[in-house]
Design a protein around this motif. Structure first.
Motif, mmCIF file in Angstrom:
data_model
loop_
_atom_site.group_PDB
_atom_site.id
_atom_site.type_symbol
_atom_site.label_atom_id
_atom_site.label_comp_id
_atom_site.label_asym_id
_atom_site.label_seq_id
_atom_site.Cartn_x
_atom_site.Cartn_y
_atom_site.Cartn_z
ATOM 1 N N ARG A 287 0.830 -1.215 0.000
ATOM 2 C CA ARG A 287 0.000 0.000 0.000
ATOM 3 C C ARG A 287 0.862 1.261 0.000
ATOM 4 N NH1 ARG A 287 -3.574 -1.906 3.878
ATOM 5 N NH2 ARG A 287 -2.836 -0.361 5.381
ATOM 6 N N ASP A 291 1.139 4.341 -2.735
ATOM 7 C CA ASP A 291 1.119 5.798 -2.464
ATOM 8 C C ASP A 291 2.257 6.495 -3.186
ATOM 9 O OD1 ASP A 291 -1.028 5.471 -0.887
ATOM 10 O OD2 ASP A 291 0.050 5.600 1.034
ATOM 11 N N GLU A 294 1.589 6.813 -6.826
ATOM 12 C CA GLU A 294 0.648 7.889 -7.137
ATOM 13 C C GLU A 294 1.375 9.226 -7.219
ATOM 14 O OE1 GLU A 294 -2.329 7.861 -8.024
ATOM 15 O OE2 GLU A 294 -3.176 5.927 -7.431
ATOM 16 N N LYS A 295 2.321 9.422 -6.287
ATOM 17 C CA LYS A 295 3.061 10.683 -6.268
ATOM 18 C C LYS A 295 3.917 10.797 -7.538
ATOM 19 C CE LYS A 295 6.070 13.345 -3.165
ATOM 20 N NZ LYS A 295 7.395 13.369 -3.804
#
Ligand SMILES: Nc1nc2c(ncn2[C@@H]2O[C@H](COP(=O)(O)OP(=O)(O)O)[C@@H](O)[C@H]2O)c(=O)[nH]1
Ligand SMILES: [Mg+2]
Length: 452
Positions: A287, A291, A294-295
């Motif tokens: 997870r 993240d 995504e950045k």
């Protein structure tokens, strides 16, 4: 002219075939004579020939420290326009430190960063933009950076500034004439003549400023590979960079962190990022990886959505595709396998219109389309007059002052417009360093290495 003599090791720290000690200043020749003994005497014993390599020995008086070559370049035919000496020795870091120490003992002072080039500038051999070009050349990593630096070293930016400066001077002279001889040219006539000239100057400044080209040149293009697990992202990264960076398995969720690699296409550095596959997961590490992905996806210049062409697309794939802009692309990977997802099927089901490419890491030419796409995206304007961020900033300010000048033309008296033109002129002159203060010079040269 500087009165003191500076010395530094000019070659990179570490071990090398040859290392060079460099001196500049009036005492260079004396120091050379005291530390370097030519193997054979010169025809006229008193004169050390200029611009000639001399074979001999480095000595501290008692002992020979090394064997090498030395050259004296008498002023003004030298890099700094002062007497310059270069002594080539064997490239041991220890030996070079010792040789430098010896020169300092004989009266030379340790040079600061970029001080040789700073002297070349202060003695009028090069202007500030050319001094910066020297630094750019030292830092050059790609063919295109090299070309931009050489253009600047050959005076590209200088010529650009000179041209604009002389046009500004002519405008100033015109204004002065209007003010001094109002009976010959009225202020209205003067102002009417100025407007198109100032507009042309603004246009030329704008065409010289290519932010994107400049950023591509120095920072490169940041490209992120993203998509569901097992699409083939890590395999693409490995093949494109020619390195085995990312672990590839058929277990979905193998890549947890953002993995970076580099490649060069058409002289532009491409920073590739391979991301953890995007999916819901109960695994904390995965997870966190998502993240980070995504950045990376948000911050990239260009996104490549990698979809496995041997499997039908999921709703999730189509949702991801909807996030792409016109700049981005979908890569249908594993095209060597029987296809279950064709470009046309995908096109029909997609909302946006990013490019759709196919690829395979198993076929010999399987990445040709992808590389051609990246090369197209990395294309920057060539022949830029101005590329360095410091210069771009000066140009932006000059442009601002010229826009002020246009506004002043509407409302104020002509001599106010003249003040704006003067400010534009001063901003431009910062590029070549005319009338540059110590502060600006310190700023520019602090980025240099010692010995240049
Ligand atoms: N046949 C074929 N298999 C591929 C290709 N690219 C990747 N694979 C396989 O697909 C699986 C997932 O690849 P990987 O690069 O780890 O995908 P990622 O999860 O998106 O990083 C591995 O078993 C790869 O060997 C390809 O072009 N052709
Ligand atoms: Mg992976």
């Amino acid at each position: 002219m500087n009165q003191d003599t500076i010395a530094a090791i000019a070659t990179a720290p570490g071990r090398g075939g040859i290392g060079i000690i460099r001196l500049s200043g009036p005492e260079s020749e004396r120091v050379l004579r005291e530390v370097f003994r030519p193997a054979s005497a010169f025809p006229a014993a008193s004169s050390w020939p200029s611009h000639r390599m001399i074979y001999g020995h480095l000595t501290n008086g008692d002992e020979i420290l090394d064997e090498g070559m030395a050259v004296l370049m008498r002023a003004p035919r030298s890099y700094t326009r002062e007497d310059v000496v270069e002594i080539q020795l064997h490239g041991s870091a220890f030996l070079l430190e010792e040789a430098l120490e010896l020169c300092l003992k004989k009266g030379a002072r340790l040079a600061g960063p970029g001080e040789f080039t700073r002297r070349a500038f202060l003695n009028g051999r090069i202007d500030l933009s050319q001094a910066e070009a020297v630094m750019s050349l030292i830092q050059t990593e790609t063919d295109r950076q090299r070309r931009a630096a050489v253009r600047q070293l050959e005076g590209g930016a200088s010529a650009f500034v000179r041209d604009l400066s002389s046009r500004l001077n002519r405008l100033q002279a015109g204004i002065a004439a209007c003010i001094d001889y109002p009976e010959e040219v009225s202020e209205e006539e003067g102002a009417a003549g100025l407007r198109p000239e100032i507009e042309a100057l603004i246009r030329d400044l704008e065409s010289a400023v290519d932010e994107r080209g400049s950023r591509l040149l120095y920072d490169g293009l940041r490209v992120t590979l993203f998509g569901r697990p097992n699409g083939g992202k890590s395999s693409l990264l490995n093949r494109l960079t020619g390195e085995d960076r990312a672990i590839v398995t058929d277990i979905p969720g193998t890549t947890r962190d953002v993995i970076r690699g580099e490649m060069t296409l058409d002289g532009i550095r491409i920073h590739l990022e391979d991301t953890a596959g995007l999916r819901e997961s109960d695994d904390l590490v995965e997870r966190l990886g998502v993240d980070r992905s995504e950045k990376a996806i948000r911050e990239a210049d260009l996104r490549l959505l990698v979809l496995d062409a041997s499997a039908p697309p999921s709703e999730e794939d189509l949702r991801l595709a909807a996030r792409l802009s016109g700049e981005d692309a979908v890569v249908l990977s594993k095209r060597d396998l029987p296809p279950r997802l064709r470009p046309e099927d995908l096109r029909r089901r997609m909302t946006g219109s990013p490019e759709i490419l196919t690829a395979s890491v198993l076929e010999p030419n399987g990445l040709a389309d992808l590389k051609a796409f990246l090369a197209r995206k990395a294309k920057a304007e060539t022949g830029l007059a101005v590329t360095l961020p410091r210069h771009l900033d000066a140009i932006r300010r000059a442009r601002g002052h010229l826009r002020d000048a246009l506004r002043t033309l509407e409302t104020g008296p002509l001599d106010l417009c003249s003040v704006d033109l003067q400010s534009a002129q001063e901003a431009l002159c910062e590029i070549t360093g005319e009338r540059a203060g110590e502060k600006l010079l310190d700023e520019v040269f602090s980025a240099f290495c010692v010995g240049k």
